[in-house]
Design a protein around this motif. Structure first.
Motif, PDB file in Angstrom:
ATOM      1  N   SER A 167      -9.187  10.988  -1.841  1.00  0.00           N
ATOM      2  CA  SER A 167      -9.830   9.949  -2.637  1.00  0.00           C
ATOM      3  C   SER A 167      -9.247   8.588  -2.265  1.00  0.00           C
ATOM      4  O   SER A 167      -8.270   8.504  -1.518  1.00  0.00           O
ATOM      5  N   SER A 168      -9.856   7.555  -2.803  1.00  0.00           N
ATOM      6  CA  SER A 168      -9.347   6.197  -2.582  1.00  0.00           C
ATOM      7  C   SER A 168      -8.536   5.709  -3.785  1.00  0.00           C
ATOM      8  O   SER A 168      -8.266   4.521  -3.920  1.00  0.00           O
ATOM      9  N   TYR A 169      -8.152   6.658  -4.669  1.00  0.00           N
ATOM     10  CA  TYR A 169      -7.422   6.306  -5.883  1.00  0.00           C
ATOM     11  C   TYR A 169      -5.947   6.707  -5.776  1.00  0.00           C
ATOM     12  O   TYR A 169      -5.569   7.559  -4.972  1.00  0.00           O
ATOM     13  N   GLY A 170      -5.153   6.066  -6.635  1.00  0.00           N
ATOM     14  CA  GLY A 170      -3.736   6.410  -6.653  1.00  0.00           C
ATOM     15  C   GLY A 170      -3.017   5.767  -7.817  1.00  0.00           C
ATOM     16  O   GLY A 170      -3.637   5.144  -8.700  1.00  0.00           O
ATOM     17  N   ARG A 230       6.285   2.958 -16.064  1.00  0.00           N
ATOM     18  CA  ARG A 230       5.006   2.308 -16.328  1.00  0.00           C
ATOM     19  C   ARG A 230       4.152   2.453 -15.072  1.00  0.00           C
ATOM     20  O   ARG A 230       4.539   2.019 -13.989  1.00  0.00           O
ATOM     21  N   TRP A 231       2.976   3.073 -15.241  1.00  0.00           N
ATOM     22  CA  TRP A 231       2.113   3.370 -14.106  1.00  0.00           C
ATOM     23  C   TRP A 231       0.792   2.620 -14.208  1.00  0.00           C
ATOM     24  O   TRP A 231       0.198   2.518 -15.283  1.00  0.00           O
ATOM     25  N   PHE A 232       0.321   2.126 -13.069  1.00  0.00           N
ATOM     26  CA  PHE A 232      -1.023   1.571 -12.971  1.00  0.00           C
ATOM     27  C   PHE A 232      -1.884   2.530 -12.155  1.00  0.00           C
ATOM     28  O   PHE A 232      -1.428   3.082 -11.147  1.00  0.00           O
ATOM     29  N   PHE A 233      -3.106   2.726 -12.636  1.00  0.00           N
ATOM     30  CA  PHE A 233      -4.080   3.481 -11.849  1.00  0.00           C
ATOM     31  C   PHE A 233      -4.845   2.466 -11.007  1.00  0.00           C
ATOM     32  O   PHE A 233      -5.358   1.468 -11.525  1.00  0.00           O
ATOM     33  N   LEU A 283       0.824  -1.212   0.000  1.00  0.00           N
ATOM     34  CA  LEU A 283       0.000   0.000   0.000  1.00  0.00           C
ATOM     35  C   LEU A 283       0.856   1.259   0.000  1.00  0.00           C
ATOM     36  O   LEU A 283       0.506   2.267  -0.614  1.00  0.00           O
ATOM     37  N   GLU A 284       2.027   1.182   0.696  1.00  0.00           N
ATOM     38  CA  GLU A 284       2.895   2.348   0.772  1.00  0.00           C
ATOM     39  C   GLU A 284       3.503   2.724  -0.576  1.00  0.00           C
ATOM     40  O   GLU A 284       4.000   3.842  -0.762  1.00  0.00           O
ATOM     41  N   ASP A 285       3.484   1.781  -1.530  1.00  0.00           N
ATOM     42  CA  ASP A 285       4.052   2.054  -2.855  1.00  0.00           C
ATOM     43  C   ASP A 285       3.119   2.909  -3.712  1.00  0.00           C
ATOM     44  O   ASP A 285       3.534   3.417  -4.756  1.00  0.00           O
ATOM     45  N   ALA A 286       1.874   3.039  -3.287  1.00  0.00           N
ATOM     46  CA  ALA A 286       0.907   3.791  -4.078  1.00  0.00           C
ATOM     47  C   ALA A 286       1.043   5.290  -3.816  1.00  0.00           C
ATOM     48  O   ALA A 286       1.186   5.735  -2.674  1.00  0.00           O
ATOM     49  N   LYS A 287       1.022   6.045  -4.878  1.00  0.00           N
ATOM     50  CA  LYS A 287       1.027   7.504  -4.798  1.00  0.00           C
ATOM     51  C   LYS A 287      -0.426   7.949  -4.860  1.00  0.00           C
ATOM     52  O   LYS A 287      -1.066   7.934  -5.907  1.00  0.00           O
TER      53      LYS A 287
END
Length: 204
Positions: free
Chosen positions: A128-131, A143-146, A119-123
């Motif tokens: 919001s609950s998105y990152g 390369r990014w995942f939403f 979870l800590e890797d998410a920006k």
């Protein structure tokens, strides 16, 4: 004379269609028919019934009611084309199912990639609950995942259509999601999503 002119024009039109399209003649219950592929890339079959000197184009419903037993047709090519034509809805559903299965497999693959991150890797996008999760980097390209952060888990939504190493986001309530992407030279691109991150469109 006017009636003859219309008839002649109709016959010329039909003859031109049959001249340039692949047509396969066949008989069914003593009547003669033609099945044409009127598509250029995708198959788009149409059946014509020969009526003395004219050709009457049949609707799909008429064809469905008429050709109830394809075993009566001796022309193999016509029979195969009719099978495709009369089962077109089934073929469309089959293609849709295959496409859905392919997309589901891709999502499973992306989800497996996310299993390697915490979870800590998410920006996160503020409020919001998105990152975003940077799942790979090669030089100045990332390369990014939403993702959606839900129940202490990273849920894959889509892959960001930009490889900038610096990405941030804004969202207000249920409004569109705004992405701000900056490359190593400080050049900025912005994207907008109105479907909660499934797809993005550039806005500058």
């Amino acid at each position: 004379m006017i009636g003859l002119g219309f008839l002649a024009g109709y016959l010329v039109l039909i003859m031109s269609i049959f001249a340039f399209k692949d047509n396969v003649p066949f008989t069914y219950d003593g009547e003669k028919y033609y099945i044409l592929n009127e598509g250029w890339i995708d198959e788009n079959f149409v059946v014509y019934r020969k009526d003395f000197i004219t050709m009457d184009k049949m609707t799909f419903e008429e064809s469905e009611k008429t050709f109830k037993s394809l075993d009566k047709i001796t022309n193999i090519e016509a029979k195969e084309n009719l099978k495709i034509y009369l089962n077109k809805d089934e073929e469309i559903n089959k293609k849709n199912t295959q496409e859905e299965a392919r997309e589901e497999k891709e999502i499973q693959t992306e989800s497996q990639i996310l299993d390697n991150f915490e979870l800590e890797d998410a920006k996160r996008i503020p409020n919001s609950s998105y990152g975003f999760v940077e799942v790979d980097r090669a030089g100045a390209r990332s390369r990014w995942f939403f993702v959606e952060i839900k129940d202490d888990k990273l849920d894959f939504i889509s892959e960001i259509p930009d490889t900038s190493p610096d990405i941030s986001g804004l969202i207000e309530g249920d409004g569109p999601i705004l992405l701000i992407c900056k490359d190593i030279n400080g050049n900025e691109k912005q994207y907008k999503s109105i479907d909660f991150g499934k797809t993005y469109e550039p806005i500058n």
